[in-house]
Scaffold this motif. Structure first.
Motif, PDB file in Angstrom:
ATOM      1  N   ALA A 107       2.053  12.240   5.405  1.00  0.00           N
ATOM      2  CA  ALA A 107       1.151  11.639   6.297  1.00  0.00           C
ATOM      3  C   ALA A 107       0.709  10.212   6.131  1.00  0.00           C
ATOM      4  O   ALA A 107       1.007   9.535   7.047  1.00  0.00           O
ATOM      5  CB  ALA A 107       0.028  12.548   6.403  1.00  0.00           C
ATOM      6  N   ILE A 108       0.498   9.783   4.851  1.00  0.00           N
ATOM      7  CA  ILE A 108       0.161   8.352   4.871  1.00  0.00           C
ATOM      8  C   ILE A 108       1.406   7.532   5.145  1.00  0.00           C
ATOM      9  O   ILE A 108       1.294   6.645   5.840  1.00  0.00           O
ATOM     10  CB  ILE A 108      -0.351   8.276   3.381  1.00  0.00           C
ATOM     11  CG1 ILE A 108      -1.771   8.874   3.137  1.00  0.00           C
ATOM     12  CG2 ILE A 108      -0.511   6.786   3.156  1.00  0.00           C
ATOM     13  CD1 ILE A 108      -2.134   9.087   1.620  1.00  0.00           C
ATOM     14  N   ALA A 109       2.448   8.036   4.597  1.00  0.00           N
ATOM     15  CA  ALA A 109       3.678   7.299   4.773  1.00  0.00           C
ATOM     16  C   ALA A 109       4.026   7.145   6.592  1.00  0.00           C
ATOM     17  O   ALA A 109       4.337   6.153   7.090  1.00  0.00           O
ATOM     18  CB  ALA A 109       5.001   7.704   4.104  1.00  0.00           C
ATOM     19  N   ALA A 110       3.901   8.411   7.037  1.00  0.00           N
ATOM     20  CA  ALA A 110       4.053   8.355   8.596  1.00  0.00           C
ATOM     21  C   ALA A 110       3.316   7.079   9.339  1.00  0.00           C
ATOM     22  O   ALA A 110       3.608   6.640  10.245  1.00  0.00           O
ATOM     23  CB  ALA A 110       4.004   9.748   8.942  1.00  0.00           C
ATOM     24  N   ILE A 111       1.763   7.119   8.910  1.00  0.00           N
ATOM     25  CA  ILE A 111       1.086   6.439   9.470  1.00  0.00           C
ATOM     26  C   ILE A 111       1.096   4.935   9.205  1.00  0.00           C
ATOM     27  O   ILE A 111       1.049   4.121  10.282  1.00  0.00           O
ATOM     28  CB  ILE A 111      -0.472   6.979   9.120  1.00  0.00           C
ATOM     29  CG1 ILE A 111      -0.937   8.080   9.667  1.00  0.00           C
ATOM     30  CG2 ILE A 111      -1.606   5.665   9.594  1.00  0.00           C
ATOM     31  CD1 ILE A 111      -2.166   8.765   9.057  1.00  0.00           C
ATOM     32  N   ARG A 112       1.384   4.730   8.079  1.00  0.00           N
ATOM     33  CA  ARG A 112       1.700   3.202   7.548  1.00  0.00           C
ATOM     34  C   ARG A 112       3.050   2.537   8.111  1.00  0.00           C
ATOM     35  O   ARG A 112       3.272   1.390   8.613  1.00  0.00           O
ATOM     36  CB  ARG A 112       1.468   3.258   6.103  1.00  0.00           C
ATOM     37  CG  ARG A 112       0.283   3.203   5.452  1.00  0.00           C
ATOM     38  CD  ARG A 112      -0.232   2.994   4.239  1.00  0.00           C
ATOM     39  NE  ARG A 112      -1.388   3.044   3.942  1.00  0.00           N
ATOM     40  CZ  ARG A 112      -1.893   3.134   2.706  1.00  0.00           C
ATOM     41  NH1 ARG A 112      -1.102   3.129   1.620  1.00  0.00           N
ATOM     42  NH2 ARG A 112      -3.234   3.271   2.505  1.00  0.00           N
ATOM     43  N   GLN A 115       0.766  -1.151   0.047  1.00  0.00           N
ATOM     44  CA  GLN A 115       0.021  -0.072  -0.078  1.00  0.00           C
ATOM     45  C   GLN A 115       0.782   1.233  -0.059  1.00  0.00           C
ATOM     46  O   GLN A 115       0.605   2.332  -0.792  1.00  0.00           O
ATOM     47  CB  GLN A 115      -1.122   0.084   1.220  1.00  0.00           C
ATOM     48  CG  GLN A 115      -1.973  -1.236   1.245  1.00  0.00           C
ATOM     49  CD  GLN A 115      -2.890  -1.205   0.000  1.00  0.00           C
ATOM     50  OE1 GLN A 115      -3.452  -0.147  -0.233  1.00  0.00           O
ATOM     51  NE2 GLN A 115      -3.021  -2.297  -0.438  1.00  0.00           N
ATOM     52  N   LEU A 116       2.056   1.216   0.621  1.00  0.00           N
ATOM     53  CA  LEU A 116       2.884   2.379   0.793  1.00  0.00           C
ATOM     54  C   LEU A 116       3.524   2.520  -0.558  1.00  0.00           C
ATOM     55  O   LEU A 116       3.698   3.746  -1.226  1.00  0.00           O
ATOM     56  CB  LEU A 116       3.937   2.189   1.880  1.00  0.00           C
ATOM     57  CG  LEU A 116       4.946   3.349   2.359  1.00  0.00           C
ATOM     58  CD1 LEU A 116       4.142   4.756   2.609  1.00  0.00           C
ATOM     59  CD2 LEU A 116       5.873   3.076   3.267  1.00  0.00           C
ATOM     60  N   THR A 130       0.664  19.468  -1.867  1.00  0.00           N
ATOM     61  CA  THR A 130      -0.451  18.785  -1.267  1.00  0.00           C
ATOM     62  C   THR A 130      -0.168  17.550  -1.387  1.00  0.00           C
ATOM     63  O   THR A 130      -0.227  16.700  -0.515  1.00  0.00           O
ATOM     64  CB  THR A 130      -1.774  19.283  -1.772  1.00  0.00           C
ATOM     65  OG1 THR A 130      -2.011  20.681  -1.891  1.00  0.00           O
ATOM     66  CG2 THR A 130      -2.934  18.750  -1.057  1.00  0.00           C
ATOM     67  N   GLU A 131       0.184  17.067  -2.739  1.00  0.00           N
ATOM     68  CA  GLU A 131       0.385  15.492  -2.753  1.00  0.00           C
ATOM     69  C   GLU A 131       1.466  15.111  -1.773  1.00  0.00           C
ATOM     70  O   GLU A 131       1.274  13.949  -1.225  1.00  0.00           O
ATOM     71  CB  GLU A 131       0.533  15.039  -4.275  1.00  0.00           C
ATOM     72  CG  GLU A 131      -0.815  15.253  -5.017  1.00  0.00           C
ATOM     73  CD  GLU A 131      -0.504  15.053  -6.421  1.00  0.00           C
ATOM     74  OE1 GLU A 131      -1.210  14.378  -7.173  1.00  0.00           O
ATOM     75  OE2 GLU A 131       0.563  15.396  -6.867  1.00  0.00           O
ATOM     76  N   ILE A 132       2.467  15.804  -1.885  1.00  0.00           N
ATOM     77  CA  ILE A 132       3.878  15.385  -1.189  1.00  0.00           C
ATOM     78  C   ILE A 132       3.220  15.297   0.417  1.00  0.00           C
ATOM     79  O   ILE A 132       3.773  14.539   0.985  1.00  0.00           O
ATOM     80  CB  ILE A 132       4.866  16.579  -1.529  1.00  0.00           C
ATOM     81  CG1 ILE A 132       5.408  16.249  -2.867  1.00  0.00           C
ATOM     82  CG2 ILE A 132       5.972  16.086  -0.281  1.00  0.00           C
ATOM     83  CD1 ILE A 132       6.480  17.100  -3.178  1.00  0.00           C
TER      84      ILE A 132
END
Length: 140
Positions: A99-104, A77-78, A92-94
């Protein structure tokens, strides 16, 4: 004389379409891995329960295996998220990727710790059983 030679292999719109397809494939692979792991774990949990008395002993091993599937699925997923921002990402995408990378990554870190703890617990139980069976046999 300044000659600028620009060769466009793929138009940006085509490249975006190709990367979008790759993102979907990678994310689908991650989802499939997680689904297969959940189905596998559920099947083993049911089988241990039907056999009777085995769920408690096998529970940690089932959780350990499911955790491995989850960790692998999260990695896929990452990878999909990284691919999504590979072509001319906006700020914005970065930010969303970060954020997504940090959570995952945090999920994966804690999952990996849990897997290591489960593995150590299984090893301790195995050693305890071996020591107990040796004590029953007596000195040789």
């Amino acid at each position: 004389m300044n000659v600028s030679l620009s060769v466009e292999i793929l138009p940006e719109s085509t490249l975006r379409d190709v990367v979008d397809l790759l993102v979907r494939l990678v994310e689908a692979a991650g989802a499939l891995i997680i689904f297969v792991g959940a189905a596998w774990a559920f099947g083993h949990f049911l089988r241990a329960g039907i056999r009777g008395g085995g769920v408690g002993r096998q529970f940690n091993q089932i959780r350990l295996s499911l955790g491995r599937f989850l960790a692998l699925g999260l990695e896929f997923q990452l990878a999909g998220d990284v691919l999504r921002t590979a072509i001319a990402p906006s700020f914005t995408e970065i930010g969303q990727l970060a954020a997504i990378a940090a959570i995952r990554t945090a999920l994966n870190y804690f999952l990996s710790r849990e897997i290591a703890n489960e593995r150590a617990e299984i090893e301790r139980e195995r050693r305890k059983e071996e020591d107990g069976s040796r004590a029953q046999v007596g000195p040789t």
